[in-house]
Design a protein around this motif. Structure first.
Motif, PDB file in Angstrom:
ATOM      1  N   VAL A  43       0.936  -1.237  -0.140  1.00 55.61           N
ATOM      2  CA  VAL A  43       0.409  -0.166   0.099  1.00 55.61           C
ATOM      3  C   VAL A  43       1.292   0.642  -0.374  1.00 55.61           C
ATOM      4  O   VAL A  43       0.455   2.452  -0.677  1.00 55.61           O
ATOM      5  N   ARG A  44       2.049   0.766   0.875  1.00 56.88           N
ATOM      6  CA  ARG A  44       2.817   2.209   0.887  1.00 56.88           C
ATOM      7  C   ARG A  44       3.923   2.446  -0.294  1.00 56.88           C
ATOM      8  O   ARG A  44       3.754   3.660  -1.081  1.00 56.88           O
ATOM      9  N   ARG A  45       3.751   1.707  -1.006  1.00 55.03           N
ATOM     10  CA  ARG A  45       4.806   1.262  -2.232  1.00 55.03           C
ATOM     11  C   ARG A  45       3.386   1.922  -3.893  1.00 55.03           C
ATOM     12  O   ARG A  45       3.575   3.353  -4.133  1.00 55.03           O
ATOM     13  N   GLU A  46       2.146   1.272  -3.072  1.00 51.46           N
ATOM     14  CA  GLU A  46       1.546   2.289  -4.603  1.00 51.46           C
ATOM     15  C   GLU A  46       1.222   3.074  -3.646  1.00 51.46           C
ATOM     16  O   GLU A  46       0.796   4.356  -5.217  1.00 51.46           O
ATOM     17  N   ALA A  62      -6.676   8.393  -0.313  1.00 48.22           N
ATOM     18  CA  ALA A  62      -7.563   7.467   1.052  1.00 48.22           C
ATOM     19  C   ALA A  62      -8.900   7.285  -0.294  1.00 48.22           C
ATOM     20  O   ALA A  62      -9.006   5.651   0.387  1.00 48.22           O
ATOM     21  N   GLY A  63      -9.273   7.851  -0.683  1.00 49.90           N
ATOM     22  CA  GLY A  63     -10.362   7.010  -1.685  1.00 49.90           C
ATOM     23  C   GLY A  63     -10.022   6.537  -3.376  1.00 49.90           C
ATOM     24  O   GLY A  63     -10.970   5.421  -3.678  1.00 49.90           O
ATOM     25  N   ARG A  64      -8.438   6.536  -3.141  1.00 44.48           N
ATOM     26  CA  ARG A  64      -8.134   5.436  -4.497  1.00 44.48           C
ATOM     27  C   ARG A  64      -7.703   3.623  -3.981  1.00 44.48           C
ATOM     28  O   ARG A  64      -7.519   2.701  -4.692  1.00 44.48           O
ATOM     29  N   PHE A  65      -8.387   3.468  -2.658  1.00 43.81           N
ATOM     30  CA  PHE A  65      -7.649   2.619  -1.906  1.00 43.81           C
ATOM     31  C   PHE A  65      -9.401   1.804  -0.732  1.00 43.81           C
ATOM     32  O   PHE A  65      -9.557   2.122  -0.683  1.00 43.81           O
ATOM     33  N   LEU A  66      -8.952   0.661  -0.664  1.00 47.72           N
ATOM     34  CA  LEU A  66     -10.102  -0.359  -0.327  1.00 47.72           C
ATOM     35  C   LEU A  66      -9.939   0.218   1.429  1.00 47.72           C
ATOM     36  O   LEU A  66     -11.048  -0.596   2.159  1.00 47.72           O
ATOM     37  N   VAL A  67      -8.591  -0.136   2.058  1.00 50.29           N
ATOM     38  CA  VAL A  67      -8.372   0.219   3.705  1.00 50.29           C
ATOM     39  C   VAL A  67      -9.326   1.061   3.414  1.00 50.29           C
ATOM     40  O   VAL A  67      -9.415   2.403   3.214  1.00 50.29           O
ATOM     41  N   SER A  68      -8.978   1.322   5.537  1.00 51.44           N
ATOM     42  CA  SER A  68     -10.419   2.785   5.698  1.00 51.44           C
ATOM     43  C   SER A  68      -9.328   4.047   5.539  1.00 51.44           C
ATOM     44  O   SER A  68      -7.477   3.701   5.531  1.00 51.44           O
TER      45      SER A  68
END
Length: 109
Positions: free
Chosen positions: A11-14, A30-36
């Motif tokens: 996730v950090r690499r992305e 934040a809107g680009r990821f499925l995590v909170s």
């Protein structure tokens, strides 16, 4: 080598990849990821503490940007290993080319 540890997480690499294109607001990231959103906030904190990103406030928004300095340090650290990989990739390329010729000529592998 805090940068290397920080980049161990996909996730950090992305996030770093997204920030390589330019400054981005935390909410947009934040809107680009499925995590909170709190999880993304924690990832951004790790990147910030490793010196990989900077943050500035613009009103209520927090804008993040990539700081390439730690990546340059990581690149310098990896330099001695490039020749090792280049030699192996060259050897692989040679083997692939040989295999392609064998198949075209009907020779057994």
């Amino acid at each position: 080598m805090d940068a290397l540890a920080a980049l161990a997480d996909p996730v950090r690499r992305e996030l770093v990849g997204l920030l390589a294109r330019g400054e981005v607001a935390a909410g947009e990231l934040a809107g680009r990821f499925l995590v909170s959103r709190p999880a993304i906030s924690r990832h951004l904190r790790v990147l910030r503490e490793a010196g990989l990103v900077t943050v500035r406030s613009e009103g209520k928004r927090r804008l993040y940007a990539l700081d390439p300095a730690p990546l340059r340090e990581l690149d310098d650290w990896l330099e001695p290993y490039r020749d090792l990989w280049a030699q192996r990739l060259d050897a692989l390329d040679t083997e692939i080319a040989r295999g392609g010729r064998s198949k075209r000529n009907g020779e057994p592998e």
